[in-house]
Scaffold this active site. Structure first.
Site, PDB file in Angstrom:
ATOM      1  N   HIS B  25       0.877  -1.381   0.387  1.00 54.91           N
ATOM      2  CA  HIS B  25       0.256   0.050  -0.020  1.00 54.91           C
ATOM      3  C   HIS B  25       0.554   1.259   0.308  1.00 54.91           C
ATOM      4  CE1 HIS B  25      -2.878  -3.093   2.233  1.00 54.91           C
ATOM      5  NE2 HIS B  25      -3.543  -2.626   0.731  1.00 54.91           N
ATOM      6  N   GLU B  28       1.871   3.581   2.792  1.00 55.58           N
ATOM      7  CA  GLU B  28       2.210   2.505   4.303  1.00 55.58           C
ATOM      8  C   GLU B  28       4.038   3.226   4.439  1.00 55.58           C
ATOM      9  OE1 GLU B  28       0.131  -1.010   4.839  1.00 55.58           O
ATOM     10  OE2 GLU B  28      -2.189   0.261   4.789  1.00 55.58           O
ATOM     11  N   ARG B  67      -3.016   4.545  -1.562  1.00 59.39           N
ATOM     12  CA  ARG B  67      -3.097   3.078  -1.134  1.00 59.39           C
ATOM     13  C   ARG B  67      -2.402   2.366  -2.112  1.00 59.39           C
ATOM     14  NH1 ARG B  67      -5.245  -0.115   3.256  1.00 59.39           N
ATOM     15  NH2 ARG B  67      -6.135  -2.034   2.421  1.00 59.39           N
ATOM     16  N   HIS B 120       3.530  -3.391   6.363  1.00 55.13           N
ATOM     17  CA  HIS B 120       1.579  -2.751   6.729  1.00 55.13           C
ATOM     18  C   HIS B 120       2.004  -1.749   7.998  1.00 55.13           C
ATOM     19  CE1 HIS B 120       0.289  -4.524   3.280  1.00 55.13           C
ATOM     20  NE2 HIS B 120       0.706  -5.309   3.501  1.00 55.13           N
ATOM     21  N   GLU B 182       1.947  -5.815  10.664  1.00 57.43           N
ATOM     22  CA  GLU B 182       1.229  -4.717  10.330  1.00 57.43           C
ATOM     23  C   GLU B 182       1.746  -3.809  12.008  1.00 57.43           C
ATOM     24  OE1 GLU B 182      -2.007  -4.780   8.122  1.00 57.43           O
ATOM     25  OE2 GLU B 182      -1.615  -2.597   8.825  1.00 57.43           O
TER      26      GLU B 182
END
Lengths: 361, 315
Positions: B25, B28, B67, B120, B182
């Site tokens: 993305h 990010e 994104r 992410h 993440e």
């Protein structure tokens, strides 16, 4: 100074054309400055399409407006609710072609536009026609433009003047009504000629900037602060219009001095350091020369090299990476604001006559 | 993937080829920044006996700091997409998926990369989270156990998405052992120093684990606490599909904390509370992730589960 001349000063101050710095000496604390009524207010959301508190708030206010239309007031306040950049909102982006909130200089609002003009240039002219024209007596009396920031700034008023008593009084009113919300008044010392944002279209105007909130997200605490802030602002205008005297006092004003960019790679222009953890989220905490400012990706600390302590704000605002701003720096000073009240009808008529004859000159 | 049981350990091949994906993305920023750094200078990610390749998966999205350009790359690795004809006429991310599958796959073949770390960020207050796609991936379970121990007392939680309907075709799914990383909260398009460093530290330990494994270290059986995805909860919407409520202040930022039946869940724009009426306590996460407004997700519910990992050593 005769009372008549003081009304003149008040009139000019009300339009924010002169600086406040040389005013303090002559102003008597109990002298009340009389300013024109504010019959028309605009509340604008979605000027940046991904700053969602304002988007959702104006949508809700538009819904509520339909229900409240019948409500009668002695002298109803006309409140215009505006979604400034619908196309950007639809895509949940800051802008489509160019930043709408930089399109309101006199130069960009006037003159010829090419056929393939950026969407936001066309939109700024539409907004100027509805809320302005900028600089014209037909313009709305007050523009409140709603914004969010990823920076930890709490609630900020951002205005071009540090002597617009209307904006400063509204700010002080919100401070008293919302004591749990950290609140600051930021002044960008930009002349009317060079002012570029939507709030400069009205006779008075300010941006209400609330953070921290990621773009594309609505946080309930931030939304609620904005909703309550707008409500208190509108209440103040009604109270002002009804003739109440607002006592004078003091407001701390942060005047923007400069911006600092990230360190960047010479070739790629990619950033080579991040805001230092000691500065991150510490908006309005005094930054001293030699304080840590950035941390490079190899772990080195880069320090603030200015020669005076200044107050940082817009620390790590997402949208400012492309504008070359890692943070902005301000000086703080205490501004004395006079007591104010609305002009009587007689004063208003005299005011209009005076304005007409100024124009003839 | 070849494995066999010898002396109660699962014997697995060495993990020789490892990739680190950033920019799946494009907005990010931790992953984008780390991978760009390592593409320039890979010293930090080198380990004996391992080829570690840092790679920007979605360069166009990174350039635009968005994104995705046409479609979400991290949903694009479906069998249909990977075999779709059409070349340049395909959406950009589908083309990218096919290219990535060529370089790091093919998915589900013996030639696929051993491990892919996909980096992410989230606007949710999830802290450091490792995302697991299979409860039977003992290599990954052991790695995650190792990482959690290494960073203690700091915490790193494990999210298991094995849900037949909610599971999706990620870029990392091309590898034999896909690992999602993440870290939040961080706004899109913003680089926060603490988040960046946290992600860097986790990767350091992950690569250390792989090096130790490849050198012959045996990892005894262990239990890994994980949060298994149960269901996706959307925002309340009106007849036109517009959101009519926000995540409730009591729930905002409370990722991984118990949500009990009757607890506040949403707050309408005029201040009314909407409560959670599930049958039991759940652990919500991905609370108020910006990218999920369009995916009809305010948060996901999970339940806690202890996953058992067999002992592992290399063949």
């Amino acid at each position: 100074m005769k009372a008549w001349e003081r009304v003149e000063e008040g009139k000019r101050q009300g339009r924010g054309k002169r600086k406040g710095r040389d005013r303090v000496d002559w102003m008597e604390v109990d002298e009340v400055v009389c300013l024109p009524r504010l019959p028309r207010v605009a509340v604008c959301g979605g000027t940046h399409g991904n700053e969602l508190s304002g988007v959702y708030l104006v949508r809700e206010l538009l819904k509520a407006e339909k229900k409240v239309m019948e409500k009668e007031e002695e002298e109803p306040l006309s409140v215009l609710m505006v979604l400034s950049n619908p196309r950007a909102m639809q895509q949940c982006r800051r802008y489509v072609d160019t930043d709408l909130n930089r399109c309101f200089t006199h130069a960009k609002l006037n003159g010829p536009i090419p056929d393939n003009a950026p969407y936001e240039i066309i939109r700024s002219r539409e907004l100027n026609a509805t809320l302005g024209p900028k600089g014209n007596p037909e313009a709305v009396d007050l523009v409140c433009d709603l914004h969010n920031t990823t920076a930890n700034m709490g609630l900020c008023f951002i205005a071009y003047s540090d002597c617009d008593w209307i904006c400063l009084h509204i700010f002080r009113h919100l401070q008293r009504q919302m004591p749990d919300v950290p609140m600051r008044y930021i002044h960008f010392d930009v002349s009317n000629k060079e002012s570029y944002s939507l709030d400069s279209v009205g006779k008075h105007g300010f941006a209400m900037e609330i953070g921290p909130q990621p773009h594309g997200v609505v946080r309930s605490n931030i939304y609620t602060a904005m909703k309550v802030g707008v409500q208190h602002m509108l209440d103040w205008v009604r109270i002002f219009n009804s003739g109440t005297i607002f006592e004078g006092g003091c407001v701390d004003v942060f005047t923007m001095i400069k911006h600092i960019d990230y360190p960047r790679d010479n070739e790629t222009r990619n950033i080579t350091a991040a805001i230092h953890p000691k500065v991150q989220d510490r908006d309005f905490c005094l930054l001293h020369p030699e304080d840590p400012l950035f941390q490079t990706f190899s772990g080195e600390t880069l320090r603030y090299k200015g020669n005076e302590p200044l107050y940082p704000f817009f620390i790590n605002e997402c949208a400012y990476y492309e504008k070359g701003i890692a943070l902005s720096l301000a000086r703080k000073r205490r501004v004395t604001i006079p007591a104010i009240r609305v002009q009587t009808e007689q004063q208003q008529r005299a005011n209009e006559q005076e304005f007409a004859s100024e124009e003839e000159e | 993937m070849s494995s066999s049981s010898c002396n109660n350990s699962a014997c697995l091949n060495e993990a020789r080829r490892v990739a680190i994906f950033g920019g799946t993305h494009g907005n990010e920023m931790s992953g984008v920044t780390l991978v760009n750094l390592w593409v320039k200078n890979s010293a930090e990610i080198q380990r004996k006996g391992v080829e570690t390749k840092p790679f920007i998966t979605n360069p166009k999205a990174v350039e635009k700091c968005t994104r995705y350009v046409d479609t979400d790359l991290n949903r694009a690795f479906t069998p249909e997409n990977l075999s779709a004809p059409g070349g340049d006429n395909l959406p950009y991310e589908v083309q990218r998926a096919q290219e990535i599958n060529r370089i790091f796959g093919p998915k589900e073949s013996p030639d696929a990369y051993d491990v892919i770390f996909d980096l992410h960020n989230t606007t949710s207050n999830m802290g450091c989270t490792l995302i697991l796609e299979s409860s039977k991936d003992h290599f990954n379970l052991q790695m995650m156990h190792y990482i959690k121990k290494a960073i203690a007392p700091a915490s790193c939680l494990v999210l298991l998405n094995e849900h037949p309907l909610l599971k999706y075709s990620t870029s990392r799914s091309v590898a034999k052992h896909p690992v999602g990383l993440e870290v939040g909260p961080q706004p899109q398009g913003v680089l926060r120093s603490n988040i960046f460093e946290a992600m860097r530290v986790i990767l350091k330990h992950a690569l250390d684990f792989i090096e130790l494994f490849n050198e012959g270290m045996e990892f005894p059986p262990c239990t890994v606490e994980a949060f298994r995805v149960l269901e996706r909860i959307d925002y309340p919407r009106d007849a036109n599909g517009n959101i009519i409520a926000m995540v409730h202040p009591n729930l905002q930022d409370c990722d991984w904390e118990p949500l009990n039946p009757g607890d506040p869940m949403f707050q309408t724009f005029d201040g009314k509370t909407i409560r959670y009426h599930g049958s039991g306590t759940v652990y919500p996460t991905f609370i108020n992730e910006a990218a999920y407004y369009e995916k009809q997700q305010a948060f996901v519910t999970t339940r806690r589960e202890a996953l058992v990992a067999s002992a592992i050593r290399k063949i």
